[in-house]
Structure formats: structure tokens, C-alpha cells
Design a protein around this motif. Sequence first.
Motif, mmCIF file in Angstrom:
data_model
loop_
_atom_site.group_PDB
_atom_site.id
_atom_site.type_symbol
_atom_site.label_atom_id
_atom_site.label_comp_id
_atom_site.label_asym_id
_atom_site.label_seq_id
_atom_site.Cartn_x
_atom_site.Cartn_y
_atom_site.Cartn_z
ATOM 1 N N THR A 132 32.750 39.560 38.675
ATOM 2 C CA THR A 132 32.134 38.453 38.969
ATOM 3 C C THR A 132 30.931 37.974 38.302
ATOM 4 O O THR A 132 29.855 37.112 38.918
ATOM 5 C CB THR A 132 32.431 38.441 40.205
ATOM 6 O OG1 THR A 132 32.205 39.476 40.722
ATOM 7 C CG2 THR A 132 34.095 37.503 40.605
ATOM 8 N N ASN A 133 30.123 39.499 38.503
ATOM 9 C CA ASN A 133 28.496 39.706 38.384
ATOM 10 C C ASN A 133 28.514 39.268 36.535
ATOM 11 O O ASN A 133 27.301 39.348 37.005
ATOM 12 C CB ASN A 133 28.084 40.508 38.675
ATOM 13 C CG ASN A 133 27.757 41.744 38.135
ATOM 14 O OD1 ASN A 133 29.638 42.640 38.092
ATOM 15 N ND2 ASN A 133 26.982 43.086 38.433
ATOM 16 N N CYS A 134 29.006 39.252 36.302
ATOM 17 C CA CYS A 134 28.705 39.136 34.790
ATOM 18 C C CYS A 134 29.440 37.721 34.052
ATOM 19 O O CYS A 134 29.443 37.390 33.085
ATOM 20 C CB CYS A 134 29.289 39.891 33.725
ATOM 21 S SG CYS A 134 29.516 42.095 34.293
ATOM 22 N N LYS A 176 44.136 35.392 44.726
ATOM 23 C CA LYS A 176 45.565 35.006 45.265
ATOM 24 C C LYS A 176 46.652 35.372 44.616
ATOM 25 O O LYS A 176 47.683 35.918 44.602
ATOM 26 C CB LYS A 176 45.828 33.138 45.135
ATOM 27 C CG LYS A 176 47.560 32.828 46.118
ATOM 28 C CD LYS A 176 47.261 31.365 46.556
ATOM 29 C CE LYS A 176 47.816 31.058 47.452
ATOM 30 N NZ LYS A 176 47.908 29.877 47.145
ATOM 31 N N SER A 177 46.662 35.327 42.646
ATOM 32 C CA SER A 177 47.065 35.557 42.110
ATOM 33 C C SER A 177 47.430 37.051 42.163
ATOM 34 O O SER A 177 48.671 37.586 41.069
ATOM 35 C CB SER A 177 46.949 34.977 40.819
ATOM 36 O OG SER A 177 45.874 35.497 40.350
ATOM 37 N N GLY A 178 46.732 37.887 42.408
ATOM 38 C CA GLY A 178 46.634 39.396 42.486
ATOM 39 C C GLY A 178 45.356 40.234 41.524
ATOM 40 O O GLY A 178 45.549 41.041 41.453
ATOM 41 N N VAL A 179 44.423 39.414 40.646
ATOM 42 C CA VAL A 179 43.482 39.552 39.796
ATOM 43 C C VAL A 179 42.525 39.920 40.536
ATOM 44 O O VAL A 179 42.539 39.768 41.902
ATOM 45 C CB VAL A 179 43.342 38.620 39.442
ATOM 46 C CG1 VAL A 179 41.886 38.741 37.711
ATOM 47 C CG2 VAL A 179 44.211 38.550 38.001
ATOM 48 N N ARG A 180 42.554 41.479 40.291
ATOM 49 C CA ARG A 180 41.297 42.050 40.890
ATOM 50 C C ARG A 180 39.314 41.478 41.260
ATOM 51 O O ARG A 180 38.901 40.542 39.411
ATOM 52 C CB ARG A 180 40.899 43.492 40.519
ATOM 53 C CG ARG A 180 42.093 43.925 41.564
ATOM 54 C CD ARG A 180 42.140 45.529 40.871
ATOM 55 N NE ARG A 180 40.592 46.799 41.495
ATOM 56 C CZ ARG A 180 39.823 47.098 40.743
ATOM 57 N NH1 ARG A 180 40.238 47.681 39.245
ATOM 58 N NH2 ARG A 180 38.988 47.636 41.600
ATOM 59 N N PHE A 229 38.636 28.953 40.820
ATOM 60 C CA PHE A 229 39.149 30.062 40.176
ATOM 61 C C PHE A 229 39.043 31.031 40.476
ATOM 62 O O PHE A 229 40.446 31.448 40.601
ATOM 63 C CB PHE A 229 37.825 29.804 38.297
ATOM 64 C CG PHE A 229 38.719 31.156 37.856
ATOM 65 C CD1 PHE A 229 39.623 31.131 37.414
ATOM 66 C CD2 PHE A 229 36.446 31.393 37.095
ATOM 67 C CE1 PHE A 229 39.677 32.465 36.376
ATOM 68 C CE2 PHE A 229 37.301 33.084 36.885
ATOM 69 C CZ PHE A 229 38.603 33.344 36.155
ATOM 70 N N LEU A 230 38.037 31.486 41.349
ATOM 71 C CA LEU A 230 38.483 32.820 42.052
ATOM 72 C C LEU A 230 39.270 32.746 42.618
ATOM 73 O O LEU A 230 39.994 33.859 43.205
ATOM 74 C CB LEU A 230 36.628 33.388 42.382
ATOM 75 C CG LEU A 230 35.248 33.521 41.389
ATOM 76 C CD1 LEU A 230 33.668 33.789 41.715
ATOM 77 C CD2 LEU A 230 35.610 34.176 40.022
ATOM 78 N N LYS A 231 39.480 32.190 43.545
ATOM 79 C CA LYS A 231 39.729 31.733 44.675
ATOM 80 C C LYS A 231 41.538 32.345 44.330
ATOM 81 O O LYS A 231 42.147 32.587 44.815
ATOM 82 C CB LYS A 231 39.941 30.656 45.620
ATOM 83 C CG LYS A 231 40.869 30.506 46.739
ATOM 84 C CD LYS A 231 40.940 29.224 47.552
ATOM 85 C CE LYS A 231 41.531 29.187 48.711
ATOM 86 N NZ LYS A 231 41.633 27.653 49.519
#
Length: 102
Positions: free
Chosen positions: A67-69, A89-93, A83-85
Amino acid sequence: SENYSALSAEVPVSRATEFDNSLYQSLQLSNRLLICGQALSHCVNYTARDIVKKWPPAEMSKICILTNCASNVTGFESAGDKFLKDMKKSGVRLCLDSNAFD
């Protein structure tokens, strides 16, 4: 057709713009898939969504959005936030570059 995703065009118009299964299969060999890029709201978003659509659900935690890149295109902050939400929710870190391998 726009190519926001590294894996396929928004509207494939030829074989060359269809989903790149070869690239996808090479990504699946990773123990940890780190995703970053210039436009979180666009290219990172579309590329990650293409990957997640086909990725095995039990292995979603192997994918990490740095997220910082990446940052949103000005005026598209809500698209990046959604997108991040959705990814979380899908399990992506969601991680920082400093803790991607923790």
C-alpha cells in the motif's frame, strides 16, 4: 481498448489482448506475490483483480498489496479505497514494503 491490467485489456480485441495465462501461471509459482505500481486506483487495481479472479481462494493470503508503493490517480481516491477494501475482504493481505514478508 485500455490496458489497465498487466494481464489483459479491458476489452480484448485480439489474442494479444486476451488474458495472459502464461504470465498468470508464472505468478502462481510464487510463495508470496507482491503487487505494487504507480496507479493504485487503476493499473494496480485492475491487475490485482484479474489475478484474484482466478487465484485459489485458500491461497489468497500469499498475495500482498504494497500500500505504500502505489498511490491513487488524483480524483480517483474512492476507486483506490474501494479496491483495497475489496482485496482485504477477499483475503488478500495489505502490507507495507517493510513488513511484506512478516
